[in-house]
Write a protein that holds these residues in place. Structure first.
Motif, PDB file in Angstrom:
ATOM      1  N   ALA A  14       0.817  -1.212   0.000  1.00 35.52           N
ATOM      2  CA  ALA A  14       0.000   0.000   0.000  1.00 35.52           C
ATOM      3  C   ALA A  14       0.849   1.259   0.000  1.00 35.52           C
ATOM      4  CB  ALA A  14      -0.932   0.006   1.216  1.00 35.52           C
ATOM      5  N   GLN A  15       2.146   1.148   0.373  1.00 31.07           N
ATOM      6  CA  GLN A  15       3.008   2.322   0.393  1.00 31.07           C
ATOM      7  C   GLN A  15       4.157   2.184  -0.616  1.00 31.07           C
ATOM      8  OE1 GLN A  15       2.210   0.830   3.570  1.00 31.07           O
ATOM      9  NE2 GLN A  15       0.499   2.252   3.801  1.00 31.07           N
ATOM     10  N   ASN A  33      -4.660   0.840  -0.988  1.00 26.80           N
ATOM     11  CA  ASN A  33      -4.529   2.220  -1.455  1.00 26.80           C
ATOM     12  C   ASN A  33      -4.677   2.234  -2.973  1.00 26.80           C
ATOM     13  OD1 ASN A  33      -4.135   4.928  -1.339  1.00 26.80           O
ATOM     14  ND2 ASN A  33      -1.997   4.857  -0.703  1.00 26.80           N
ATOM     15  N   LYS A  63      -2.161   0.509   9.633  1.00 28.25           N
ATOM     16  CA  LYS A  63      -3.518   1.050   9.585  1.00 28.25           C
ATOM     17  C   LYS A  63      -4.047   1.158   8.151  1.00 28.25           C
ATOM     18  CE  LYS A  63      -2.958   3.730  13.838  1.00 28.25           C
ATOM     19  NZ  LYS A  63      -2.969   5.091  14.456  1.00 28.25           N
ATOM     20  N   VAL A  64      -3.144   1.312   7.178  1.00 30.83           N
ATOM     21  CA  VAL A  64      -3.554   1.428   5.776  1.00 30.83           C
ATOM     22  C   VAL A  64      -3.047   0.197   5.023  1.00 30.83           C
ATOM     23  CG1 VAL A  64      -3.432   2.801   3.668  1.00 30.83           C
ATOM     24  CG2 VAL A  64      -3.448   3.940   5.897  1.00 30.83           C
TER      25      VAL A  64
END
Length: 824
Positions: free
Chosen positions: A274-275, A309, A305-306
């Motif tokens: 996600a990052q 995305n 938490k994420v």
């Protein structure tokens, strides 16, 4: 063991977390995976070279999978409209397809973008939780809700090579059905890849197969191994489904395609999808046709938490973060007979962002936007097909100050096919080293490094912080150095071969530049989202030409408007500048003063169009061979707007060719020496240090290089030309050097300072001179890409001086100390 059913086999394969678990299942079922159940990919036992010689980068290979997903979704949309994708009435470009299939997409809104992004998902799989101590292998699942394939069509589509299945479909990226196989070589050590699919119209079964590298045995006759896929009972295994829970975000699998790549070999520094992966995919997909989604799992990162995305390309990300990271952005559109048409967009990053210092800012910008070292990107339909590193910025543009703060995007989509096909490798991950690539590099360098261009303007503005006159200090230092040094000595000759050494002449002109008593007051520019005016900057009216353009030259015509600078480049409601030919008055040698038929402007001129810059739009015209002296051309330039377009109609005339300036012939090898670099003293704080002193902050802004107590010297260069040497007078090295004196008086302090800056200046000068004259090229390993990249000479010299080398030259300035030490 009871014979496994096809659906049981699929779930055993799909639920294997990595290559080790998958191999364990295969080893326990030798009858199912026996040698006779495998067939060579593409029906060719010599497929090793085709698969192996594709993308050299695992991220670029992964991008090919997502590109295939975009193609599959657009093809599905076309079929759903009842149109054969190969027919002439099908869209003829990817942009046309998006406008037809998604007329009101509004994907710039988070909710709309997220919904569409779920149609293409890139999902992590693997054991966990991950930590710094324990790094489990990461497998990759790619899903698309595209056209899908029937099991009996697998061998003609997913499993074929070089068949050109998409060659007659003009709105997709892929052509030869080979790009998707490039990721196989990055799938663990055994190259396992699972492919499963069901046709979009819900007809037929859900089929699947497993690809691997053939485990070579002594009985194999081939020199190389090959890649093969699994058949059961001599056909692609399949079973009926209504839906499957495959861990997708916000949906179950019904139709489309899902691919799993086991134990994928990511580069260093990739963890959370996600990052980290999201950022990297954004780089390679600068402006993709469709948004997509990256997802990680709670098993791998329970505290994250994420976990999912969406992404929609680097262009939109840059625009979204413009206020925090981007200081300037502009575009130039070039139409030239060499290559056709291309648009070049430049993004200049802030020297400092948020509350970060220069070093942390550079690190943050590098992590967010240059993870793959792509400073100059060449794209086709939004996908990056090749790139240059920052070497292009320092060597070709000679904009060293911007090397860590400039991103250039070159859109090659509208180039001539014959030119474009010579630029890119079939793998679409690097540029060919051919004639066309060299021509394009030279063209870009000449345009973007123009003295009156935007990039030079930006660099000059940033360098103003250290625009001080230190010529007296520099010349005096050189004279002191050469008092006892014969002018014909080897050292003087070495310096003289590189620099202008004007030792005999005193500076006669001590007149200070007159400063204007009345400062020019600029009218504040108030940009509008859409233009309310558009006027040509000329007093000419009627049939009077606004410009005479030399037949062998060019002319820039300027227009005034009030639209925002990014009016041509923003993704939401962008504008456009259009140029049309209305009339052509030919000269008498072509049959009298007759009005000719209108033509496309690109047939008559090479055209450069700039994006707005504080209310000014530039159009540069260079006549082609079609035109002759005294031809007059009436042009209409239109600035588009939602309410009404603004038109300006005017004439230009072709004038006599410019006479070439005769250059004074030089002896062979007679290169013009450079000016001696200025010596500038830098302090943590420059107050009360003299008018020719600068602060650390000034130096950082003017060079793009960080400076602190550990720094001794910071060079300021343009390309390989050394302009200034900033000497840090608050360095730890100098303080330690002075500390040898107990309670030093002013004379001792001044002597230490003088020895320090003299040693640093001349050692820098000679190291630079030798390195440049001998033609050395410095390379350094990039921590992000793990590849060696060229480092400019200034950065190399700075690193060399940081601490150890400078300490050595100060403490062993003369050989007597060293010899005495050896004698003792």
């Amino acid at each position: 063991m009871n014979k496994l059913k096809p659906n049981e086999v699929f779930f055993k394969l799909f639920n294997s977390k990595d290559e080790t678990e998958l191999q364990s299942f295969i080893d326990k079922n030798p009858e199912l995976f026996k040698r006779d159940n495998w067939k060579p990919l593409g029906g060719n036992f010599s497929n090793y070279g085709v698969v192996k010689n594709q993308q050299s980068n695992p991220i670029a290979a992964l991008i090919e999978k997502t590109t295939n997903s975009i193609d599959a979704i657009l093809t599905k949309k076309c079929l759903e409209m009842g149109t054969n994708p190969t027919d002439s009435d099908a869209p003829q470009s990817m942009d046309e397809a998006i406008n037809l299939f998604y007329p009101n997409n509004n994907w710039d809104l988070q909710k709309n973008r997220r919904s569409q992004a779920e149609e293409i998902q890139i999902i992590a799989d693997g054991n966990g939780p991950r930590s710094q101590r324990k790094q489990y292998p990461t497998s990759v699942i790619i899903y698309d809700n595209g056209e899908g394939q029937h099991p009996e069509k697998f061998e003609e589509t997913f499993l074929s090579l070089l068949r050109g299945n998409k060659n007659n479909v003009h709105f997709v990226q892929g052509k030869y059905n080979m790009g998707g196989s490039g990721a196989i070589v990055f799938c663990g050590k055994k190259r396992y890849q699972l492919i499963a699919s069901k046709r979009f119209d819900n007809t037929g079964d859900f089929g699947f197969t497993l690809i691997r590298e053939h485990p070579k045995t002594e009985n194999d006759q081939a020199k190389e191994t090959w890649y093969e896929y699994l058949l059961i009972s001599n056909k692609i295994p399949s079973f009926k489904i209504d839906s499957l829970d495959l861990g997708l975000e916000n949906r179950v699998f019904k139709t489309g395609t899902i691919i799993k790549m086991y134990s994928y070999q990511f580069p260093k520094g990739y963890s959370g999808f996600a990052q980290d992966l999201n950022q990297s995919i954004n780089e390679f997909l600068f402006n993709p046709a469709l948004p997509m989604l990256t997802k990680d799992t709670i098993e791998r990162y329970p505290n994250n938490k994420v976990l999912s995305n969406d992404l929609f390309g680097l262009k939109r990300r840059l625009q979204k973060e413009e206020g925090d990271y981007i200081s300037d952005q502009f575009s130039e559109t070039y139409e030239d007979e060499l290559f056709g048409k291309m648009k070049v967009s430049c993004f200049v990053f802030n020297v400092k962002v948020k509350d970060f210092d220069l070093k942390k800012t550079k690190d943050e910008i590098g992590r967010r936007y240059f993870k793959n070292g792509m400073n100059v990107m060449f794209s086709m339909n939004g996908q990056v097909h090749g790139y240059y590193t920052s070497e292009f910025i320092t060597r070709s543009l000679k904009l060293n100050l911007l090397k860590n703060h400039l991103l250039i995007h070159v859109d090659c989509t509208e180039m001539k096919y014959e030119f474009r096909k010579e630029l890119f490798m079939a793998s679409r991950d690097r540029l060919k080293d051919g004639e066309e690539t060299q021509q394009l590099r030279h063209y870009l360098a000449s345009k973007l490094s123009s003295k009156d261009g935007r990039l030079n303007e930006i660099q000059k503005f940033r360098k103003q912080a250290v625009n001080v006159d230190t010529s007296t200090n520099t010349n005096q230092l050189l004279k002191n150095f050469t008092k006892n040094l014969p002018l014909n000595s080897d050292l003087m000759k070495l310096l003289g071969d590189t620099f202008k050494l004007d030792l005999k002449k005193e500076t006669k002109n001590n007149k200070k530049k007159k400063k204007s008593d009345s400062k020019r007051i600029e009218t504040p520019f108030l940009p509008q989202r859409f233009p309310s005016q558009f006027k040509i900057n000329s007093k000419a009216k009627g049939d009077t030409e606004v410009a005479k353009i030399p037949l062998n030259g060019e002319k820039t015509i300027r227009f005034s408007t009030d639209c925002v600078n990014d009016y041509f480049d923003r993704t939401d409601e962008p504008g456009e500048l259009k140029i049309a030919v209305l009339k052509i008055k030919e000269n008498e040698t072509k049959g009298g003063n007759q009005v000719g038929e209108p033509k496309e402007v690109s047939e008559l001129f090479n055209v450069n169009k700039s994006s707005p810059n504080k209310g000014t739009i530039r159009v540069n015209l260079n006549p082609k061979e079609e035109l002759k002296v005294n031809d007059a051309i009436q042009l209409k330039v239109s600035l588009t707007s939602p309410n009404e377009d603004f038109d300006e109609i005017f004439w230009v005339k072709i004038s006599d060719p410019e006479k070439k300036k005769e250059k004074t012939p030089k002896d062979e090898g007679d290169n013009e020496p450079l000016g001696l670099p200025k010596m500038v003293f830098a302090y943590e704080n420059k107050e009360e240090k003299g008018e020719n002193a600068v602060s650390w902050e000034d130096v950082e802004e003017a060079t793009g290089l960080d400076i602190d107590y550990k720094t001794v010297m910071v060079p300021e260069a343009e390309g390989d030309n050394l302009n200034s040497i900033f000497i840090n007078m608050d360095s730890t090295v100098l303080k330690n050097f002075k500390s040898k004196h107990n309670n030093p008086n002013e004379e001792q302090i001044e002597l230490s300072n003088r020895k320090y800056y003299t040693a640093v200046y001349f050692h820098t000068l000679f190291l630079y001179t030798i390195t440049k004259n001998r033609g050395y090229q410095i390379n350094q390993k990039n921590e992000n890409t793990n590849q060696y990249e060229e480092v400019d000479l200034g950065q190399y010299l700075k690193d060399l001086f940081d601490h150890y080398y400078s300490t050595f030259i100060l403490n062993f300035g003369g050989m007597e100390e060293m010899m005495q030490g050896l004698a003792d």
